[in-house]
Enzyme design. Sequence first.
Site, mmCIF file in Angstrom:
data_model
loop_
_atom_site.group_PDB
_atom_site.id
_atom_site.type_symbol
_atom_site.label_atom_id
_atom_site.label_comp_id
_atom_site.label_asym_id
_atom_site.label_seq_id
_atom_site.Cartn_x
_atom_site.Cartn_y
_atom_site.Cartn_z
ATOM 1 N N ASP A 133 -62.469 -49.657 10.222
ATOM 2 C CA ASP A 133 -61.328 -50.570 10.132
ATOM 3 C C ASP A 133 -60.330 -50.201 11.225
ATOM 4 O OD1 ASP A 133 -59.389 -52.327 9.291
ATOM 5 O OD2 ASP A 133 -59.589 -51.808 7.174
ATOM 6 N N ASP A 137 -61.462 -57.127 12.976
ATOM 7 C CA ASP A 137 -61.069 -55.715 12.995
ATOM 8 C C ASP A 137 -61.851 -54.840 12.017
ATOM 9 O OD1 ASP A 137 -59.976 -56.916 10.793
ATOM 10 O OD2 ASP A 137 -58.010 -55.985 10.983
ATOM 11 N N GLU A 138 -63.009 -55.323 11.567
ATOM 12 C CA GLU A 138 -63.783 -54.516 10.626
ATOM 13 C C GLU A 138 -65.270 -54.624 10.909
ATOM 14 O OE1 GLU A 138 -63.143 -55.126 6.429
ATOM 15 O OE2 GLU A 138 -61.186 -56.014 6.879
#
Length: 355
Positions: free
Chosen positions: A11, A109-110
């Site tokens: 993350d 974003d992951e």
Amino acid sequence: MSTKDWILHLDLDQFIAAVELLRHPELRGKPVVVGGSGDPTQPRTVAATATYEAREHGIHSGMPLRTALRRCPDAIFLPSDPPAYEAASERVMNILHTFPVRVEIWGWDEAFLGATTDDPETLAADLQHAVHNHTGLTCSVGIGDNKHQAKLASGFAKPAGIHRLTSDNWAETMNHRPTQALWGIGARTSKKLADLGLHTVAQLAAADPRHLAAHFGPTNGPWYRYLALGKGEAEIVTTPWIARGHSRETTFPHDLTDPADITHHVAALARQVAHDAGEAGRQVTRVTVKVRFTPFLTRTRQSKLPATTTDPDTIAQAAVTILHRFDLNRPIRLLGVAVEYTPPENDQPTLVTLE
DNA sequence: TCTGGGGTCCTAGGACCC
DNA sequence: TCTGGGGTCCTAGGACCC
């Protein structure tokens, strides 16, 4: 130590703010708020993210920019720039693919990673160093037996840390926490569970699945207990995600009341969505129109098309027809058009199964 | 704090058919 | 018609997540 399969969840920390600070290094250490077109006087615009310095003034994502401006008149407001975030995300994901791991991308974003190793912490640290060296971005990494555990672990690892949450330490880590700590149980469900006397993860884990099914449905009820036991998906899907649908919506700074104006906006949104579908090479099978009336009453109407299409005229015509099924005698603050795609043929995603 | 935009999945009720 | 039961499709809304 023996070699074993792990799920890692990576993350990126404060992703949007971090990308903006890389582009504007002079703003480091200052209160920065990102959102909308960057004009904090614009009504009905909210913050996408805020730096730690802005948070110290009580600003948080989702807060109206006008409120943020009131709380911190010296804050710097930047417009949201999705293409820039897209590009930064792609660079990170490319780095992950250079590792001996299976990668499942989850948004900007992951990512979930599947790895076989006897030392997941060292792998996690290597990933963090590679991402930081090549992009300047920091990330947190969670290690688990499944996605649910890894996802919660990355939350415990923030910022820039590594945390392991597996079936071995699940109970001691999670049992005393409120049910909302679980990934997939939000404020509403947590409240309903509390009304049934189920406040903690331990209480939910011990609940009767039939009782839960009676209150939350045959799929959701038992699923909540499953989450409380620390279980979850452990498959890494490496093929790109195939979207089920697509939508565009606009909140207007000032209410719409003119019928011609309303119709015009719905047609324009529908053409945009049709264009997007065409670009993506997908066929549209259903059209939904969303109307949010003042103050905040949201309603949808939908219909299945007689035949699948990507033709902008056909989709715009369908959307306008649906629009006229609404009672349009109240002021409108939002209009949206969503479409459902037909599944692409020959769609056989490759699953890499762990365990 | 007058409350964005873009997604996914589940549920429930009614229509319709056998 | 004082009408059973199951299956499927369609639609509207809710909940959750980033």
